[in-house]
Design a protein around this motif. Structure first.
Motif, mmCIF file in Angstrom:
data_model
loop_
_atom_site.group_PDB
_atom_site.id
_atom_site.type_symbol
_atom_site.label_atom_id
_atom_site.label_comp_id
_atom_site.label_asym_id
_atom_site.label_seq_id
_atom_site.Cartn_x
_atom_site.Cartn_y
_atom_site.Cartn_z
ATOM 1 N N ALA A 9 0.829 -1.206 0.000
ATOM 2 C CA ALA A 9 0.000 0.000 0.000
ATOM 3 C C ALA A 9 0.861 1.253 0.000
ATOM 4 C CB ALA A 9 -0.915 -0.007 1.219
ATOM 5 N N LEU A 10 1.923 1.240 0.774
ATOM 6 C CA LEU A 10 2.782 2.418 0.920
ATOM 7 C C LEU A 10 4.228 1.981 1.024
ATOM 8 C CD1 LEU A 10 3.282 5.492 1.696
ATOM 9 C CD2 LEU A 10 3.061 4.725 4.077
ATOM 10 N N GLU A 11 5.085 2.702 0.338
ATOM 11 C CA GLU A 11 6.523 2.454 0.466
ATOM 12 C C GLU A 11 7.244 3.787 0.597
ATOM 13 O OE1 GLU A 11 9.932 -0.546 -1.252
ATOM 14 O OE2 GLU A 11 8.163 -0.114 -2.476
ATOM 15 N N MET A 12 8.033 3.903 1.638
ATOM 16 C CA MET A 12 8.878 5.081 1.863
ATOM 17 C C MET A 12 10.319 4.607 1.806
ATOM 18 S SD MET A 12 6.652 6.576 5.119
ATOM 19 C CE MET A 12 7.039 8.319 4.975
ATOM 20 N N HIS A 13 11.128 5.283 1.028
ATOM 21 C CA HIS A 13 12.501 4.825 0.830
ATOM 22 C C HIS A 13 13.484 5.975 1.034
ATOM 23 C CE1 HIS A 13 15.773 2.356 -0.687
ATOM 24 N NE2 HIS A 13 16.130 3.356 -1.489
ATOM 25 N N GLY A 14 14.424 5.792 1.963
ATOM 26 C CA GLY A 14 15.498 6.758 2.181
ATOM 27 C C GLY A 14 15.028 8.119 2.637
ATOM 28 N N VAL A 15 13.957 8.163 3.443
ATOM 29 C CA VAL A 15 13.386 9.444 3.868
ATOM 30 C C VAL A 15 14.257 10.085 4.949
ATOM 31 C CG1 VAL A 15 11.413 10.550 4.993
ATOM 32 C CG2 VAL A 15 11.049 8.779 3.261
ATOM 33 N N SER A 16 14.589 11.349 4.739
ATOM 34 C CA SER A 16 15.386 12.106 5.711
ATOM 35 C C SER A 16 14.712 13.443 5.985
ATOM 36 C CB SER A 16 16.800 12.354 5.181
ATOM 37 O OG SER A 16 17.479 11.135 4.963
ATOM 38 N N SER A 29 13.482 3.879 5.723
ATOM 39 C CA SER A 29 12.649 3.163 4.763
ATOM 40 C C SER A 29 11.559 2.404 5.517
ATOM 41 C CB SER A 29 13.483 2.196 3.925
ATOM 42 O OG SER A 29 14.407 2.911 3.114
ATOM 43 N N PHE A 30 10.371 2.378 4.923
ATOM 44 C CA PHE A 30 9.213 1.792 5.596
ATOM 45 C C PHE A 30 8.259 1.236 4.542
ATOM 46 C CE2 PHE A 30 4.790 2.562 7.146
ATOM 47 C CZ PHE A 30 4.782 1.648 8.189
ATOM 48 N N LYS A 31 7.738 0.034 4.771
ATOM 49 C CA LYS A 31 6.816 -0.589 3.827
ATOM 50 C C LYS A 31 5.561 -1.047 4.569
ATOM 51 C CE LYS A 31 8.570 -3.229 0.660
ATOM 52 N NZ LYS A 31 9.184 -4.404 -0.031
ATOM 53 N N GLY A 47 11.303 9.889 16.115
ATOM 54 C CA GLY A 47 11.008 10.255 14.737
ATOM 55 C C GLY A 47 9.679 9.744 14.221
ATOM 56 N N LYS A 48 8.899 9.069 15.070
ATOM 57 C CA LYS A 48 7.624 8.490 14.621
ATOM 58 C C LYS A 48 6.680 9.566 14.084
ATOM 59 C CE LYS A 48 6.364 6.783 18.562
ATOM 60 N NZ LYS A 48 7.377 7.445 19.418
ATOM 61 N N SER A 49 6.485 10.607 14.868
ATOM 62 C CA SER A 49 5.536 11.647 14.473
ATOM 63 C C SER A 49 5.991 12.358 13.211
ATOM 64 C CB SER A 49 5.354 12.659 15.610
ATOM 65 O OG SER A 49 4.752 12.055 16.732
ATOM 66 N N THR A 50 7.276 12.633 13.109
ATOM 67 C CA THR A 50 7.787 13.319 11.921
ATOM 68 C C THR A 50 7.578 12.463 10.682
ATOM 69 O OG1 THR A 50 9.447 14.493 13.242
ATOM 70 C CG2 THR A 50 9.818 14.378 10.865
ATOM 71 N N LEU A 51 7.832 11.165 10.784
ATOM 72 C CA LEU A 51 7.643 10.269 9.647
ATOM 73 C C LEU A 51 6.177 10.276 9.208
ATOM 74 C CD1 LEU A 51 9.134 8.173 7.838
ATOM 75 C CD2 LEU A 51 8.315 6.415 9.430
ATOM 76 N N MET A 52 5.259 10.230 10.163
ATOM 77 C CA MET A 52 3.843 10.221 9.828
ATOM 78 C C MET A 52 3.373 11.585 9.318
ATOM 79 S SD MET A 52 2.770 7.151 10.148
ATOM 80 C CE MET A 52 4.398 6.714 9.497
ATOM 81 N N ARG A 60 7.460 18.324 4.603
ATOM 82 C CA ARG A 60 8.078 17.844 3.370
ATOM 83 C C ARG A 60 9.416 17.219 3.719
ATOM 84 N NH1 ARG A 60 4.963 19.001 -1.468
ATOM 85 N NH2 ARG A 60 6.929 19.136 -2.596
ATOM 86 N N ALA A 61 9.681 16.052 3.167
ATOM 87 C CA ALA A 61 10.960 15.383 3.424
ATOM 88 C C ALA A 61 12.093 16.144 2.735
ATOM 89 C CB ALA A 61 10.907 13.944 2.934
ATOM 90 N N ASP A 62 13.277 16.100 3.348
ATOM 91 C CA ASP A 62 14.466 16.694 2.721
ATOM 92 C C ASP A 62 15.035 15.769 1.653
ATOM 93 O OD1 ASP A 62 14.249 18.839 4.465
ATOM 94 O OD2 ASP A 62 15.551 17.899 5.965
ATOM 95 N N GLY A 63 14.784 14.485 1.809
ATOM 96 C CA GLY A 63 15.287 13.512 0.847
ATOM 97 C C GLY A 63 14.483 12.241 0.913
ATOM 98 N N GLY A 64 14.568 11.415 -0.133
ATOM 99 C CA GLY A 64 13.844 10.158 -0.162
ATOM 100 C C GLY A 64 12.618 10.221 -1.051
ATOM 101 N N THR A 65 11.979 9.078 -1.237
ATOM 102 C CA THR A 65 10.807 8.976 -2.097
ATOM 103 C C THR A 65 9.694 8.216 -1.395
ATOM 104 O OG1 THR A 65 11.616 6.920 -3.104
ATOM 105 C CG2 THR A 65 12.218 9.003 -4.190
ATOM 106 N N MET A 66 8.459 8.420 -1.885
ATOM 107 C CA MET A 66 7.309 7.684 -1.384
ATOM 108 C C MET A 66 6.479 7.205 -2.568
ATOM 109 S SD MET A 66 5.939 9.799 1.970
ATOM 110 C CE MET A 66 5.756 11.376 1.128
ATOM 111 N N ALA A 67 5.850 6.037 -2.396
ATOM 112 C CA ALA A 67 4.955 5.505 -3.414
ATOM 113 C C ALA A 67 3.697 4.995 -2.736
ATOM 114 C CB ALA A 67 5.620 4.382 -4.200
ATOM 115 N N LEU A 68 2.547 5.309 -3.335
ATOM 116 C CA LEU A 68 1.245 4.896 -2.814
ATOM 117 C C LEU A 68 0.616 3.950 -3.832
ATOM 118 C CD1 LEU A 68 -0.502 5.554 -0.319
ATOM 119 C CD2 LEU A 68 -1.648 7.294 -1.700
#
Length: 510
Positions: A9-16, A29-31, A47-52, A60-68
């Motif tokens: 459903a969701l993939e976050m990769h290399g989020v900073s 990274s989170f799947k 970092g839980k709240s920031t990630l969510m 807005r993330a400084d780096g990384g990608t997300m896919a829905l």
């Protein structure tokens, strides 16, 4: 719809993410699989709240990608995330308290009459809300204002909002922290139902028993980095705690070495003339007494009567054996009584005010000359007691709302340390704070007891009651129905008294 857990459903990769020079998330990274419950664990500040908030478009993330669902995802803001099917249910609720349940559920998505089209169709919105309430068994009137609901009921309204918006991913942050046992049970049933329909749930909680009851997958964040992610069946509570804090937690509840003294505070035949009373109990110097019972049993109402926050119809309060008159919280404070309330943001802190003001608020008479506060003395005292309370803050002039939940709680502890309160009431002292901060609170309670203070702890967490308290008062239907020595009873016995409509013998109730 049957769940399809192999679909991502969701993939976050290399989020900073950094705020200034402070790195909050580092290459995370989170799947999240479709139709699963994925628990995210970590101490406050991990970092839980920031990630969510990045997921929900707040940051807005400084780096990384997300896919829905396989497509690139980069929300422009919270509304964009909501339109993409992502709903956030924060621990600190985001409801308009002056509006009704139905108005909140349809807020921003209102129904209009066909003619004239500019008029809201209030009847249709109420009836649709009534259908949702009935379908999910919440028992909430769609036409009552949010301000009249309990915190637990309001949290269920947040969940109804998400269900109504057909959210594909629901993030729940400490969802059971204010729920009764029945409400919690119903919430779990709804989570399982949502999962069976293919909805994915991100579940953030510090309650390990809930995580391993609900979660298909578990991820652990520590210091902004993902240190574990995998099936819940491949790990355990001790391992998750070790990963969260970076050390073993064998001594989660610290040992107590206190000599209990004479009775400091006593309540005799206390009542409100309605649902509470008669209530009698005593707490001795150096003693920590727990107050257990189901949510709604009357524990907080008893505390409010003692502190003068609610009108007392009958009863007597004694300090060191001498009757005292308490008709308001101000009088309670003057008599050396402190009260850390259940909801630190609604009835504890002044969240917009600086940290130092929150510490000194009940203590201004000690810092004033001729009615004028000595600001230098106030700042020095706040820094001193903030350090004693273990508060971590950017500075004493930072607003209280800028602190983590654990540090907000420590801020309140510092307040009553400074007040030198002799009898202290702590209502749900560790609600919504992480494991490391919990231990800090327990250590502070021990230190207060060692100083000879008498302490009453109200908690819905039975392991906490057994871990920190010398005696346990069980409350049911506004009365104390048992007074038990912690070392000579069990959680089963406590629950028996909490739910059984048969009082024990008078010899057991002090």
């Amino acid at each position: 719809m049957a769940a399809v857990p192999d679909v991502v459903a969701l993939e976050m990769h290399g989020v900073s993410k950094s705020f200034g020079s402070t790195s909050v998330l580092d290459d995370v990274s989170f799947k999240l699989r479709r139709g699963t419950v994925h628990a995210i664990c970590g101490e406050n500040g991990a970092g839980k709240s920031t990630l969510m908030k990045i997921l929900s478009g707040v940051h807005r993330a400084d780096g990384g990608t997300m896919a829905l669902f396989g497509s690139p995802y980069n929300p422009a803001g919270p509304l964009d995330a909501l339109d993409s099917g992502i709903a956030m249910i924060y621990q600190e609720l985001n409801l308009a308290e002056h509006l009704t349940v139905a108005e909140n559920i349809f807020l921003g998505n209102e129904l209009h009459r066909s003619f004239p089209s500019f008029q809201l169709d209030n009847h249709a919105m109420v009836e649709e809300t009534r259908r949702l309430v009935s379908e999910y068994g919440f028992g909430i009137d769609p036409e009552v204002r949010i301000s009249s609901l309990s915190v637990g009921e309001a949290q269920l309204v947040e969940l109804l909002k998400a269900i109504h918006r057909n959210a594909r991913i629901i993030v729940m942050d400490e969802p059971t922290s204010s729920l009764s046992s029945n409400e919690t049970k119903r919430l779990f049933e709804i989570i399982f139902e949502l999962r069976s329909r293919g909805v994915s749930v991100v579940y953030i909680s510090h309650r390990m028993e809930e995580i391993f009851l609900l979660a298909d997958d578990v991820s652990v964040l520590r210091d902004g980095m993902m240190v574990f992610s995998g099936p819940a069946s491949s790990t355990s509570t001790p391992e998750v705690i070790r990963l969260m804090v970076g050390r073993e937690m064998k001594d989660f509840y610290p040992e107590r070495h206190v000599t209990v003294g004479s009775v400091t505070f006593e309540v005799r035949d206390l009542g409100d003339g309605d649902c509470i009373g008669p209530v009698s109990f005593s707490v001795r110097a150096g003693e920590i007494v727990g107050m257990a019972g189901l949510v709604g049993a009357g524990r907080t109402e008893i505390a409010d009567l003692v502190f003068g926050a609610a009108p007392r119809a009958s009863g007597e309060l004694l300090l060191d054996g001498r009757p005292i008159n308490i008709g308001s919280p101000a009088q309670a404070i003057l008599h050396g009584i402190g009260y850390l309330t259940e909801d630190r943001k609604r009835t504890g802190l002044c969240v917009k005010l600086p940290c130092d003001w929150n510490i000194t608020l009940p203590n201004l008479s000690k810092l004033s000359h001729g009615g004028v506060v000595d600001l230098a003395a106030e700042r020095a005292a706040a820094v001193d007691f903030g350090e004693r309370g273990g508060v971590k803050w950017p500075g004493p002039d930072a607003p209280a709302e800028s602190l983590s939940g654990g540090n907000q709680q420590k801020l309140l502890l510092a307040r009553w340390l400074m007040a030198q309160s002799r009898f202290l009431i702590f209502d749900e002292p560790t609600r919504g704070i992480d494991i490391g901060a919990r231990r800090d609170v327990y250590l502070m309670l021990n230190r207060m007891a060692e100083e000879g203070r008498a302490i009453l702890v109200i908690s819905s967490d039975l392991p906490e009651i057994f871990g920190v308290c010398d005696r346990i008062l069980v409350v049911r239907d506004g009365r104390i129905v048992a007074d038990l020595e912690t070392g000579s009873t069990s959680p089963d016995e406590v629950m028996k008294y909490a739910v059984t409509n048969t009082d024990i013998g008078r010899k057991d109730v002090k």
